[in-house]
Design an enzyme around this catalytic site. Structure first.
Site, PDB file in Angstrom:
ATOM      1  N   PHE A   7       0.835  -1.198   0.000  1.00  0.00           N
ATOM      2  CA  PHE A   7       0.000   0.000   0.000  1.00  0.00           C
ATOM      3  C   PHE A   7       0.876   1.257   0.000  1.00  0.00           C
ATOM      4  CE2 PHE A   7      -2.665  -3.439   1.605  1.00  0.00           C
ATOM      5  CZ  PHE A   7      -3.782  -3.298   0.791  1.00  0.00           C
ATOM      6  N   SER A   8       0.648   2.184   0.922  1.00  0.00           N
ATOM      7  CA  SER A   8       1.358   3.468   0.863  1.00  0.00           C
ATOM      8  C   SER A   8       2.835   3.363   1.186  1.00  0.00           C
ATOM      9  CB  SER A   8       0.692   4.484   1.790  1.00  0.00           C
ATOM     10  OG  SER A   8      -0.523   4.915   1.242  1.00  0.00           O
TER      11      SER A   8
END
Length: 388
Positions: free
Chosen positions: A65-66
């Site tokens: 993800f991030s």
């Protein structure tokens, strides 16, 4: 100790115990830590899917993800060191079309510190468009900022990747996924990708749902202004491209088509060992390579964004330098000299200059409202280092 596999140096047994305490009844995770370039912890447990027939292995990659934003920030830092990128130059110096709709003065640093006003797009984006680089960057180049750039910050959860990735592409002439592979992953023999090859896709850990996903966070859900709630939702989903629920089997960030696309704001994939290696190499020579020098790290870890964001959320809040997440009450990391990036559902990846640490904790068990598993492991690591 549950079903913990792998190995750790004896003095880090306390860290492995903290890792074991994060184990859930479903899903799996992995932890890798390097100090002064040497691996001191490399352990994993559980399953790479909802089925016990797929045990997690050292070679299991997971969606981070991030955490992908941190990898892109490392690429940008290398361009700064090479003299190819000026963080305080307008984006339009490198990407002339970006100057449209009042954006001619937005700087690279403002984009990388979530201050560009481009956290969401006004028009819906469908998944096919999100998977296609050129339409996404063309939309962002034409978009008018949602707030006056530089005056406030708001997390650019997905758009960060296309914005910074296009700057990288314009400078290098190379797509960001390939540039990452050639510049970082291949030299370090690191199993990490921004756009995983189709033949490696079957190994990727499938997302599973943690028990707290359906429960409200401690203290209940905040009441948001409907307009703010709408923009926050668009920030995370682009309106239509991604489901609001993080875990939808085979969809969103569990979709092989998404894994294979270049989505450098949230779509990176890697093993814990590979990610710890990459972060280690930003602060010390690791496997023959040192990715970043001290000066550029100092420059890019100065505080740029902190406090209450433009779309209100209850604190505590994270803090950002230029691209890198830096220590805060929300994400303390290991010491004031840490920098890196976390990711949805529990991913934690960072480096620490004081202790010359590269750290990666990845999991496929998404616990959105009790995302403190990585913090507990980091605290245990701090305990060990402070005793030594």
């Amino acid at each position: 100790m549950n079903d913990i596999q792998g190995a750790a140096a004896p003095e880090f047994e306390h860290v492995v115990e903290a890792f074991a305490a994060t184990a859930g009844e479903t899903g799996g995770s992995a932890l890798s830590i390097r100090i002064e370039g040497e691996t001191v912890v490399d352990v994993w447990h559980g399953h790479a899917s909802s089925s016990p027939e797929r045990p997690w292995q050292q070679t299991t990659p997971a969606v981070i993800f991030s955490g992908t934003k941190g990898l892109v920030a490392i690429l940008a830092a290398r361009l700064v060191e090479a003299g190819a990128l000026d963080l305080d130059a307008p984006v339009s110096r490198y990407w002339p079309e970006f100057a449209a709709a009042g954006k001619e003065s937005i700087t690279v640093r403002q984009v990388m510190s979530h201050r560009a006003g481009l956290a969401a797009l006004r028009a819906d984006v469908d998944l096919a468009t999100a998977l296609d680089w050129t339409p996404m960057t063309e939309r962002l180049a034409a978009e008018e900022p949602l707030w006056e750039p530089g005056t406030q910050y708001g997390y650019h959860a997905l758009t960060y990747g296309w914005l910074v990735g296009e700057i990288v592409r314009r400078i290098t002439g190379t797509p960001v996924g390939r540039f990452f592979r050639e510049e970082i992953a291949e030299p370090l023999s690191a199993d990490a990708w921004i756009g995983i090859p189709a033949d490696r896709e079957p190994a990727v850990a499938r997302l599973t749902r943690g028990g707290s996903m359906d429960a409200p966070p401690p203290g209940g859900m905040p009441e948001l202004d409907p307009e703010q709630a709408r923009w926050m939702g668009r920030t995370m989903t682009l309106g239509a491209a991604f489901p609001a629920e993080l875990v939808v089997p085979g969809a969103g960030f569990d979709d092989p088509k998404v894994h294979e696309a270049e989505i450098p704001g949230a779509g990176g994939i890697g093993t814990a060992h590979a990610l710890a290696t990459i972060w280690s190499s930003t602060v010390t020579r690791t496997d023959g390579h040192r990715l970043l020098g001290e000066d550029v790290v100092t420059e890019m870890t100065r505080v740029q964004s902190e406090g209450e964001p433009v779309w209100w959320l209850p604190g505590p809040y994270p803090r950002w330098g230029t691209g890198f997440m830096i220590p805060s009450e929300r994400r303390p990391f290991l010491s004031p000299e840490s920098f890196g990036h976390d990711g949805a559902g529990g991913q934690v990846t960072f480096a620490d200059r004081r202790h010359r640490v590269g750290f990666a904790y990845v999991t496929n068990l998404m616990e959105l409202h009790s995302d403190d598993r990585g913090d507990a492991i980091v605290r245990a690591l701090g305990d060990v280092l402070h005793r030594s």
